[in-house]
Each structure stands twice: as C-alpha cells, then as structure tokens.
Design an enzyme around this catalytic site. Structure first.
Site, PDB file in Angstrom:
ATOM      1  N   GLU A  38      -8.720 -17.089   6.201  1.00  0.00           N
ATOM      2  CA  GLU A  38     -10.231 -17.124   6.207  1.00  0.00           C
ATOM      3  C   GLU A  38     -10.440 -18.777   6.034  1.00  0.00           C
ATOM      4  O   GLU A  38     -11.311 -19.274   5.384  1.00  0.00           O
ATOM      5  CB  GLU A  38     -10.909 -16.371   5.018  1.00  0.00           C
ATOM      6  CG  GLU A  38     -10.701 -15.088   5.264  1.00  0.00           C
ATOM      7  CD  GLU A  38     -11.267 -14.238   3.970  1.00  0.00           C
ATOM      8  OE1 GLU A  38     -11.739 -14.863   3.151  1.00  0.00           O
ATOM      9  OE2 GLU A  38     -11.106 -13.142   3.776  1.00  0.00           O
ATOM     10  N   GLU A  70      -6.782  -5.579   7.681  1.00  0.00           N
ATOM     11  CA  GLU A  70      -7.438  -4.889   6.272  1.00  0.00           C
ATOM     12  C   GLU A  70      -8.478  -3.967   6.915  1.00  0.00           C
ATOM     13  O   GLU A  70      -9.887  -3.812   6.346  1.00  0.00           O
ATOM     14  CB  GLU A  70      -8.138  -6.123   5.763  1.00  0.00           C
ATOM     15  CG  GLU A  70      -7.272  -7.110   5.312  1.00  0.00           C
ATOM     16  CD  GLU A  70      -7.868  -8.411   4.485  1.00  0.00           C
ATOM     17  OE1 GLU A  70      -8.987  -8.251   4.163  1.00  0.00           O
ATOM     18  OE2 GLU A  70      -7.333  -9.409   4.409  1.00  0.00           O
TER      19      GLU A  70
HETATM   20  O1  G3I Z   1      -8.532  -9.615 -12.402  1.00  0.00           O
HETATM   21  C1  G3I Z   1      -9.534  -8.833 -12.959  1.00  0.00           C
HETATM   22  C2  G3I Z   1      -9.233  -7.880 -14.196  1.00  0.00           C
HETATM   23  O2  G3I Z   1      -8.338  -8.678 -15.066  1.00  0.00           O
HETATM   24  C3  G3I Z   1     -10.114  -7.002 -14.564  1.00  0.00           C
HETATM   25  O3  G3I Z   1      -9.823  -6.209 -15.333  1.00  0.00           O
HETATM   26  C4  G3I Z   1     -10.996  -6.457 -13.320  1.00  0.00           C
HETATM   27  C5  G3I Z   1     -12.127  -5.753 -13.861  1.00  0.00           C
HETATM   28  O4  G3I Z   1     -13.197  -5.664 -12.889  1.00  0.00           O
HETATM   29  O5  G3I Z   1     -11.405  -7.545 -12.401  1.00  0.00           O
HETATM   30  C6  G3I Z   1     -10.288  -8.158 -11.851  1.00  0.00           C
HETATM   31  O6  G3I Z   1     -10.327  -8.886 -10.820  1.00  0.00           O
HETATM   32  C7  G3I Z   1     -10.904  -8.377  -9.755  1.00  0.00           C
HETATM   33  C8  G3I Z   1      -9.757  -8.180  -8.648  1.00  0.00           C
HETATM   34  O7  G3I Z   1     -10.192  -7.662  -7.435  1.00  0.00           O
HETATM   35  C9  G3I Z   1      -8.801  -7.039  -9.058  1.00  0.00           C
HETATM   36  O8  G3I Z   1      -9.512  -5.769  -9.286  1.00  0.00           O
HETATM   37  C10 G3I Z   1     -11.928  -9.287  -9.089  1.00  0.00           C
HETATM   38  O9  G3I Z   1     -13.096  -9.564  -9.908  1.00  0.00           O
HETATM   39  C11 G3I Z   1     -12.436  -8.841  -7.821  1.00  0.00           C
HETATM   40  O10 G3I Z   1     -13.202  -9.813  -7.308  1.00  0.00           O
HETATM   41  C12 G3I Z   1     -11.241  -8.790  -6.690  1.00  0.00           C
HETATM   42  O11 G3I Z   1     -11.724  -8.228  -5.663  1.00  0.00           O
HETATM   43  C13 G3I Z   1     -10.752  -8.523  -4.459  1.00  0.00           C
HETATM   44  C14 G3I Z   1     -11.344  -9.630  -3.600  1.00  0.00           C
HETATM   45  O12 G3I Z   1     -10.358  -9.689  -2.453  1.00  0.00           O
HETATM   46  C15 G3I Z   1     -10.929 -11.118  -4.391  1.00  0.00           C
HETATM   47  O13 G3I Z   1      -9.845 -11.184  -4.707  1.00  0.00           O
HETATM   48  C16 G3I Z   1     -10.671  -7.186  -3.924  1.00  0.00           C
HETATM   49  O14 G3I Z   1     -10.046  -6.132  -4.694  1.00  0.00           O
HETATM   50  C17 G3I Z   1      -9.883  -7.268  -2.568  1.00  0.00           C
HETATM   51  O15 G3I Z   1      -9.967  -6.018  -1.797  1.00  0.00           O
HETATM   52  C18 G3I Z   1     -10.369  -8.446  -1.621  1.00  0.00           C
HETATM   53  O16 G3I Z   1      -9.765  -8.697  -0.390  1.00  0.00           O
HETATM   54  C19 G3I Z   1     -10.057  -9.561   0.369  1.00  0.00           C
HETATM   55  C20 G3I Z   1      -8.712 -10.070   1.038  1.00  0.00           C
HETATM   56  O17 G3I Z   1      -8.106 -10.440  -0.036  1.00  0.00           O
HETATM   57  C21 G3I Z   1      -9.169 -11.004   1.948  1.00  0.00           C
HETATM   58  N1  G3I Z   1     -10.104 -10.653   3.112  1.00  0.00           N
HETATM   59  C22 G3I Z   1     -11.369 -10.037   2.445  1.00  0.00           C
HETATM   60  C23 G3I Z   1     -10.875  -8.821   1.376  1.00  0.00           C
HETATM   61  C24 G3I Z   1     -12.036  -8.090   0.850  1.00  0.00           C
HETATM   62  O18 G3I Z   1     -13.110  -9.112   0.363  1.00  0.00           O
END
Ligand code: G3I
Length: 378
Positions: free
Chosen positions: A151, A256
């Site tokens: 990205e 994805e």
């Molecule tokens: O790490 C904490 C964890 O400690 C806590 O227990 C939990 C409770 O809500 O939150 C956890 O972090 C979350 C993480 O996912 C793991 O579940 C974050 O808040 C959340 O923002 C994160 O979201 C991910 C996001 O990327 C940001 O990394 C999504 O699951 C994931 O599907 C999404 O994937 C991205 C790709 O990497 C790149 N392209 C877009 C795609 C969708 O946004």
C-alpha cells in the site's frame, strides 16, 4: 499448475483426503489453475477450533498471516523481535503442505510505536534496513513469497504520504525489494495494494514495477487485494489490470479477496485501515441474517470473478480469501465497528455458502480447451 501439483503429491495424508473429496475441495478443483489461499490468525495457528482447522486443510493450499508478521508484532520494541507466532505458522504450514505468503515487510500502517515516534531520517533508515534484513533472513527458506511493500500508493497513483516516503524518499520501494532480494534470493517478491485495478492507481503500480525492474531488482508479482463490494465489482478494470500487469512479466495475484454485502458509509471505495465511520443501524441491515437475494448476488459476484480468473489462469498464481468464515472477517468491524457482514465463502457455522457451491460448480462447465496454467510457481 506445476507447483500446486507438487504440493499434493508431496503430502500423502492430505492427498488421500483430497482424492476422496475431489469435487468439493476448492484447492483440488482449482489445482491446475492457481493456488487457493486464506488469511490466518493466532487462533487458527494454535488450532483452537478443530472444525476450522478441518476447513482450512481441506480447502486451502496457501496461507497469508493476517496480522502476525506485521512490523508491530514482529518487532514490538527497537531491536527486540518476537518470532514466536510466525515460527509456529511456518512450521504448521510445512506440516500441512501449504505455502506461506508472508505479509508484509514494509507498510506505513501497523508500525511499532518506536518507529512512529522517529523524527530523523537515519533512525528510519536503520529500522528499514534492520527490519527487512532480520525478518527476511529468518524466513528465507521457509516462506514462499513476501509482500515486500504494501500500500505505497494514493488513489490517484501518486506516492502515499508515509514515514518511509518522508524520510527515505521515493526510492524506498526499490530499496525494500533490493534488500529483501539480497538476503532471500529464492523467495518470490511482491508489491501488494488495494484498488490497483482502478486506472489511476494501476498506473501508479505499473510505474513502481517498472522502477524496480529498471533498477535491475527483481519483482515477481503484484497482489491486487480485492476488497470489493457486492454492488460494485469492477470486472472490466480487473481484467484490464490482469492483462497490463502480466504484460510487465510479473505474476498477478488476488491476495485479500472478500466481498462486502453492506452499505459503504464512506465517500470512496477504499480498504484503508485508517478509515472509520460511526455506527448507524441503517448501515447494518443484515444483523438478523442475510436474505436469499443478497446471498445469491454474492454468489454470482464470486462466480463472475472466478470465471474471469479462470479465463486468465495462465497469468494468475494465487487467489487468497481474506479469511475462512464470515465470523472472522475484518469487515465486521471496518469501517464501522460491530456490524454483521457476510463477505467470505463459509458462514458463521463454517458451512459452505452458495458462493462456495457456485465456485465448485463452474469448473464443471468451463471448457477444458483453455490449456494449463503457465505461471510457474517454484
Ligand atoms: O493486537 C490487538 C490485540 O492485542 C487485542 O486483543 C485486539 C482486540 O481488539 O486488537 C488487536 O489488534 C487488532 C488486530 O487486527 C488483531 O486482531 C487491531 O486492533 C486491528 O486494527 C487489526 O486489524 C487488522 C488490520 O489489517 C490492521 O492490521 C485486520 O485484522 C486485518 O484484516 C487488516 O488487514 C489489512 C491488510 O494487512 C492490508 N490490506 C488491507 C487489509 C484490511 O484492512
């Protein structure tokens, strides 16, 4: 496809399962076409749900860690790496005879706090080089491919503002590929982004790929993320993108894939994790269940996409769904928290949905004279 066939013959237990379920397993149905991947998280790596494990090993031959190989997880503090989950993932994938697409080395989002606080260019450069080198070296013979840069582009095809663009300059993309190639020469190297099927952003991605190639650095593929909405699957743009990217000599991947059925409260079509909107019940119309009409529309959307993928299977290396079941999709909480979305192929009880059945069925009437896949994944 040569690599997919190798996967099946190398693992006797999985191949026996495959033989007995030949016409109902995604990975077998598409084995001559492209790899079929899914995103995995901690609970899947720890195999906390046997039914989920069964679905994964039955239907998928590639995995992408949804979160556990992002920089904030791998290097939570400066110089302190935590490889525990990533190591477990690569071991598990090996046992299951699945390929790992590692995700992602350089991404402006999900950076460790210590990086986000950096003010001077030298510190950012140090992190950039150290993180890529350390992580890519550790997994060099253990992962099949890396999303090296994720990205880096704006919707208009210009470079996205980020700490890397700011402190290292436009060359950071070329630099990331060069560093990864140096320590992991056998690993496939990909650029990954959402909306790069859209003409302006696609032109930006083509520019980046050409820059990497012009620098004499290897780029093996481009990942079109494929976060689409059931009311707006841009089929023509997707086909144009497959053709234009493939013409550059790189493999095309759908990395994805998910199809939201919910209204989009944002003014634009995006998959930017930073985008948010407030909860509003009108934005969550299917909390009590998905009407058949929408279920069928979703199934038809998936079918159209896979028919297109099959048409161009000689250019497509992998199609990865962004999760297994609707229960685990990031789209339940993005861009609005607490909605009930239905974007994947398995429902909340892990039962295959209409979309799944239509995908299995299309192979029955796709003409056998399309030839075999020419993309060599090895
Ligand atoms: O790490 C904490 C964890 O400690 C806590 O227990 C939990 C409770 O809500 O939150 C956890 O972090 C979350 C993480 O996912 C793991 O579940 C974050 O808040 C959340 O923002 C994160 O979201 C991910 C996001 O990327 C940001 O990394 C999504 O699951 C994931 O599907 C999404 O994937 C991205 C790709 O990497 C790149 N392209 C877009 C795609 C969708 O946004």
């Amino acid at each position: 496809m040569a690599f997919a066939a190798l996967l099946l013959t190398n693992c006797s237990s999985i191949s026996k399962t495959s033989e007995t379920k030949q016409l109902s397993n995604l990975k077998d149905v598409f084995k001559d076409d492209f790899l079929i991947g899914t995103a995995v998280n901690v609970n899947q790596i720890q195999e906390t749900n046997p039914q989920l494990t069964e679905v994964e090993v039955t239907h998928f031959n590639a995995v992408t860690p949804e979160n556990i190989m992002k920089a904030e997880v791998l290097q939570p503090e400066k110089g302190r790496y935590d490889f525990e989950m990533a190591d477990q993932l690569v071991d598990l994938a090996k046992q299951r005879n699945m390929v790992v697409n590692a995700h992602a080395l350089i991404w402006h989002s999900q950076l460790p706090d210590f990086v986000r606080r950096m003010k001077d260019a030298d510190s950012v450069r140090h992190f950039f080089k150290d993180h890529i080198t350390t992580v890519a070296t550790r997994y060099k013979d253990k992962v099949y491919s890396w999303d090296v840069v994720n990205e880096a582009l704006n919707e208009d095809g210009t470079m996205r503002k980020s700490i890397f663009l700011d402190k290292i300059g436009e060359d950071f993309v070329v630099e990331a590929f060069k560093l990864t190639q140096a320590v992991s020469p056998e690993t496939k190297l990909y650029y990954n982004d959402y909306n790069i099927e859209q003409p302006k952003k696609r032109a930006g991605a083509i520019r980046l790929i050409k820059q990497i190639q012009a620098a004499g650095v290897r780029i093996d593929g481009v990942g079109i993320q494929g976060h689409w909405n059931v009311n707006n699957i841009p089929m023509k743009d997707i086909e144009d993108s497959i053709l234009e990217f493939a013409a550059l000599g790189v493999d095309v991947m759908f990395t994805e894939l998910d199809i939201s059925v919910l209204p989009n409260p944002l003014n634009e079509s995006t998959a930017d994790v930073g985008a948010h909107a407030e909860y509003d019940a009108r934005m969550n119309p299917y909390a009590g269940g998905l009407p058949d009409s929408v279920q069928n529309k979703l199934a038809n959307g998936y079918e159209s996409l896979f028919r297109l993928f099959l048409k161009h299977k000689d250019k497509i290396g992998r199609v990865t769904l962004w999760g297994v079941s609707d229960a685990d999709s990031w789209l339940n909480d993005w861009p609005v928290r607490g909605r009930t979305n239905y974007p994947l192929l398995f429902d909340r009880e892990l039962k295959p949905k209409a979309a799944f059945h239509q995908l299995i069925n299309i192979k029955k009437d796709v003409s056998s004279n399309q030839g075999t896949n020419h993309v060599q994944l090895k």
